[in-house]
Design an enzyme around this catalytic site. Structure first.
Site, short mmCIF file in Angstrom:
data_model
loop_
_atom_site.label_atom_id
_atom_site.label_comp_id
_atom_site.label_asym_id
_atom_site.label_seq_id
_atom_site.Cartn_x
_atom_site.Cartn_y
_atom_site.Cartn_z
N GLY A 48 0.77 -1.12 -0.01
CA GLY A 48 -0.05 -0.04 0.11
C GLY A 48 0.78 1.19 -0.06
O GLY A 48 1.95 1.19 0.34
N GLN A 53 2.71 9.89 1.68
CA GLN A 53 4.03 9.23 1.59
C GLN A 53 4.91 9.55 0.23
O GLN A 53 5.93 9.54 -0.04
CB GLN A 53 3.98 7.72 1.54
CG GLN A 53 3.40 7.16 2.78
CD GLN A 53 3.30 5.49 2.67
OE1 GLN A 53 2.35 4.92 2.14
NE2 GLN A 53 4.25 5.12 3.31
N CYS A 110 6.17 -0.14 7.15
CA CYS A 110 5.62 0.95 6.46
C CYS A 110 6.97 1.49 5.70
O CYS A 110 7.88 1.68 5.85
CB CYS A 110 5.55 1.98 7.56
SG CYS A 110 4.59 3.46 6.68
N LEU A 111 6.65 1.91 4.20
CA LEU A 111 7.55 2.29 3.44
C LEU A 111 8.23 3.58 3.92
O LEU A 111 9.26 3.98 3.42
CB LEU A 111 7.14 2.50 1.79
CG LEU A 111 6.75 1.12 1.48
CD1 LEU A 111 5.94 1.36 -0.08
CD2 LEU A 111 7.70 0.18 1.08
N HIS A 152 -4.23 0.82 8.03
CA HIS A 152 -2.65 1.37 7.86
C HIS A 152 -2.96 2.62 6.79
O HIS A 152 -2.36 3.63 7.26
CB HIS A 152 -1.61 0.14 7.37
CG HIS A 152 -0.56 0.83 7.19
ND1 HIS A 152 0.50 0.33 8.07
CD2 HIS A 152 0.14 1.63 6.43
CE1 HIS A 152 1.70 0.88 7.67
NE2 HIS A 152 1.64 1.68 6.76
N GLU A 153 -3.36 2.36 5.63
CA GLU A 153 -3.38 3.23 4.64
C GLU A 153 -4.14 4.59 5.17
O GLU A 153 -4.01 5.97 4.65
CB GLU A 153 -4.13 2.88 3.29
CG GLU A 153 -3.10 1.78 2.67
CD GLU A 153 -1.63 2.09 2.63
OE1 GLU A 153 -1.08 3.38 2.36
OE2 GLU A 153 -0.80 1.42 3.13
N HIS A 156 -2.70 6.74 7.52
CA HIS A 156 -1.88 7.79 6.82
C HIS A 156 -2.54 9.07 6.35
O HIS A 156 -1.92 10.15 6.41
CB HIS A 156 -1.34 7.23 5.41
CG HIS A 156 0.12 6.36 5.73
ND1 HIS A 156 1.18 7.05 6.26
CD2 HIS A 156 0.63 5.18 5.34
CE1 HIS A 156 2.04 5.95 6.21
NE2 HIS A 156 1.58 4.78 5.93
ZN ZN Z 1 2.49 3.00 5.74
#
Ligand code: ZN
Length: 198
Positions: A48, A53, A110-111, A152-153, A156
């Protein structure tokens, strides 16, 4: 084009993203952004990616859990996580309209926190309403890992990161997760981390 993924500490990750207007969704620049975010999340690779991000405070996220991402995870761990492939999906202005009181706890990454992971409790089931990439109102009822990705998304887009919800004692590098903990049931990990505190 592969976009730059910003890391924790970048202010945009802590802002509440603004909703996209219906007329913005069809714009070529929005459609281009979606295509670039898809390319970026695939190359990362990740399951995701939310617009903050890549530095943009708008309520847009893409998700995709491809079968090959799970090839190194045992059938037992996949079953425990209720993890199944999820096709590519664009979520615009998503909101959780229902979530189960029942939670599940697993390691999550998480990226924007590259190289780290921690145990995070999340609702096992969620219902999400969102607009798709054509501005159509849609609803998803998700369970297991899919429900986790959605939460999670959406976090964000609210300026939240998994570290706000994690069990801090479980925070670790992905190298060490792979080396020491990856194949253990979560219950055993919790016990080992608790025992080490005594
Ligand atoms: Zn993330």
């Amino acid at each position: 084009m592969r976009l730059k993924i910003v890391q924790v500490g970048e202010p945009v990750l802590r802002q509440r993203a603004r909703p996209l207007l219906q007329e913005e969704i069809a714009l070529p620049e929005t459609q281009q952004l979606i295509a670039w975010m898809h390319e970026t999340v695939r190359e990362a690779p990740g399951v995701g990616l939310a617009a903050p991000q890549v530095g943009l405070p708008v309520q847009l996220a893409v998700i995709e859990d491809r079968p090959e991402y799970s090839k190194d995870i045992s059938a037992e761990r996949l079953a425990e996580r209720e993890r199944n492939p999820v096709p590519f999906q664009v979520l615009i202005n998503p909101r959780i309209i229902e979530q189960s009181a029942e939670q599940a706890e697993f390691f999550e990454g998480c990226l924007s926190l590259a190289g780290f992971s921690a145990l995070v409790k999340r609702s096992r089931r969620v219902t999400v309403e969102y607009l798709d990439d054509r501005g159509q109102l849609r609803r998803i009822e998700a369970q297991g890992w899919y429900a986790r990705i959605l939460q999670h998304e959406i976090d964000h887009l609210d300026g939240s990161l998994y570290i706000d919800r994690m069990d801090p004692r479980s925070f670790m590098s992905i190298d060490n997760l792979t080396r020491h903990w990856k194949d253990m049931p979560v219950q055993a990990v919790r016990q080992a981390l608790a025992a080490a505190a005594e």
